[in-house]
Design a protein around this motif. Structure first.
Motif, PDB file in Angstrom:
ATOM      1  N   PRO A 187       0.800  -1.228   0.000  1.00  0.00           N
ATOM      2  CA  PRO A 187       0.000   0.000   0.000  1.00  0.00           C
ATOM      3  C   PRO A 187       0.838   1.286   0.000  1.00  0.00           C
ATOM      4  O   PRO A 187       0.316   2.358  -0.324  1.00  0.00           O
ATOM      5  CB  PRO A 187      -0.831  -0.118   1.284  1.00  0.00           C
ATOM      6  CG  PRO A 187      -0.082  -1.069   2.152  1.00  0.00           C
ATOM      7  CD  PRO A 187       0.594  -2.027   1.220  1.00  0.00           C
ATOM      8  N   LYS A 188       2.112   1.167   0.321  1.00  0.00           N
ATOM      9  CA  LYS A 188       2.974   2.355   0.336  1.00  0.00           C
ATOM     10  C   LYS A 188       3.468   2.719  -1.057  1.00  0.00           C
ATOM     11  O   LYS A 188       3.796   3.876  -1.320  1.00  0.00           O
ATOM     12  CB  LYS A 188       4.164   2.131   1.270  1.00  0.00           C
ATOM     13  CG  LYS A 188       3.776   2.014   2.740  1.00  0.00           C
ATOM     14  CD  LYS A 188       5.003   1.823   3.616  1.00  0.00           C
ATOM     15  CE  LYS A 188       4.611   1.716   5.091  1.00  0.00           C
ATOM     16  NZ  LYS A 188       5.804   1.500   5.960  1.00  0.00           N
ATOM     17  N   THR A 189       3.528   1.739  -1.943  1.00  0.00           N
ATOM     18  CA  THR A 189       4.110   1.999  -3.271  1.00  0.00           C
ATOM     19  C   THR A 189       3.197   1.613  -4.431  1.00  0.00           C
ATOM     20  O   THR A 189       3.500   1.955  -5.574  1.00  0.00           O
ATOM     21  CB  THR A 189       5.438   1.226  -3.428  1.00  0.00           C
ATOM     22  OG1 THR A 189       5.173  -0.184  -3.303  1.00  0.00           O
ATOM     23  CG2 THR A 189       6.447   1.642  -2.369  1.00  0.00           C
ATOM     24  N   GLU A 190       2.112   0.903  -4.151  1.00  0.00           N
ATOM     25  CA  GLU A 190       1.229   0.416  -5.214  1.00  0.00           C
ATOM     26  C   GLU A 190      -0.210   0.833  -4.945  1.00  0.00           C
ATOM     27  O   GLU A 190      -0.598   1.089  -3.804  1.00  0.00           O
ATOM     28  CB  GLU A 190       1.325  -1.108  -5.323  1.00  0.00           C
ATOM     29  CG  GLU A 190       2.723  -1.605  -5.696  1.00  0.00           C
ATOM     30  CD  GLU A 190       2.850  -3.109  -5.651  1.00  0.00           C
ATOM     31  OE1 GLU A 190       3.555  -3.659  -6.516  1.00  0.00           O
ATOM     32  OE2 GLU A 190       2.258  -3.739  -4.746  1.00  0.00           O
ATOM     33  N   ASP A 191      -0.993   0.885  -6.009  1.00  0.00           N
ATOM     34  CA  ASP A 191      -2.396   1.293  -5.906  1.00  0.00           C
ATOM     35  C   ASP A 191      -3.239   0.299  -6.704  1.00  0.00           C
ATOM     36  O   ASP A 191      -2.906  -0.028  -7.842  1.00  0.00           O
ATOM     37  CB  ASP A 191      -2.568   2.706  -6.464  1.00  0.00           C
ATOM     38  CG  ASP A 191      -3.918   3.318  -6.125  1.00  0.00           C
ATOM     39  OD1 ASP A 191      -4.955   2.705  -6.456  1.00  0.00           O
ATOM     40  OD2 ASP A 191      -3.947   4.416  -5.539  1.00  0.00           O
TER      41      ASP A 191
END
Length: 204
Positions: A187-191
């Motif tokens: 969740p910090k780098t992907e959507d």
């Protein structure tokens, strides 16, 4: 070929801050760590095996200086934003009619009530899914295998025709043991809205 996409809720659609929530709980409760008893009771609540009243009563007995409103704030503190572009992505996916869409979430009554109150498009979100499973309503939780078997059986699905998206590694591992394809989303780098850019190879 993927025919069904099974989505987690927290940290897939709605952002969570688990670390900040933990620190807020420790500070409010004036304790150094969450006890095994609290962890066990939280799990019972998430499975719908104790009611919200029983859940709050447990915490009131353990922390009598705190009001129910303060306890609810602690419990819901992890819940943050639901970016609306993720709803737009989901609506497009629904409109395409290419995939059966299922939500599978470990959640509880207090959290879902908060979401209904603060996420104004919650009903639109829910209506995008062909099936919508919340752990406290079906009395099953991830990462236990039986919750995945339940979803597969209820919807007559084959594991290898499903994609499961979750931010929790243990949940991903259980799904993979049932031959379900997975995306362990960060969740910090992907959507999730970028699904077909990041995981396009799974749909070939």
């Amino acid at each position: 070929m993927i025919k069904t996409i099974i989505f987690d809720f927290g940290n897939v659609f709605i952002d969570l801050d688990l670390e900040e929530a933990l620190q807020y709980a420790l500070k409010t409760f004036k304790i150094e760590s969450i006890s095994d008893e609290m962890i066990a009771f939280n799990s019972l609540y998430e499975q719908g095996l104790v009611s919200t009243d029983e859940f709050l009563e447990f915490y009131t007995e353990n922390f009598p200086k705190l009001s129910k409103e303060e306890l609810i704030k602690v419990w819901n503190y992890m819940l943050k934003d639901f970016p609306e572009h993720r709803l737009a992505f989901l609506k497009e996916l629904k409109a395409s009619s290419k995939y059966k869409l299922i939500l599978l979430s470990n959640t509880n009554e207090l959290h879902i009530n908060w979401i209904k109150q603060h996420v104004l498009f919650y009903n639109d979100f829910k209506n995008c899914f062909d099936a919508f499973y919340l752990s406290h309503e079906i009395h099953l939780v991830k990462p236990n295998k039986n919750i995945f078997e339940y979803v597969l059986n209820e919807n007559r699905l084959k594991g290898n025709e499903c994609l499961f998206i979750d931010d929790n590694k243990d949940n991903i591992s259980t799904a993979e043991s049932l031959a379900i394809k997975t995306w362990h989303i960060n969740p910090k780098t992907e959507d999730v809205a970028h699904l077909f850019n990041i995981k396009n190879h799974l749909f070939d």
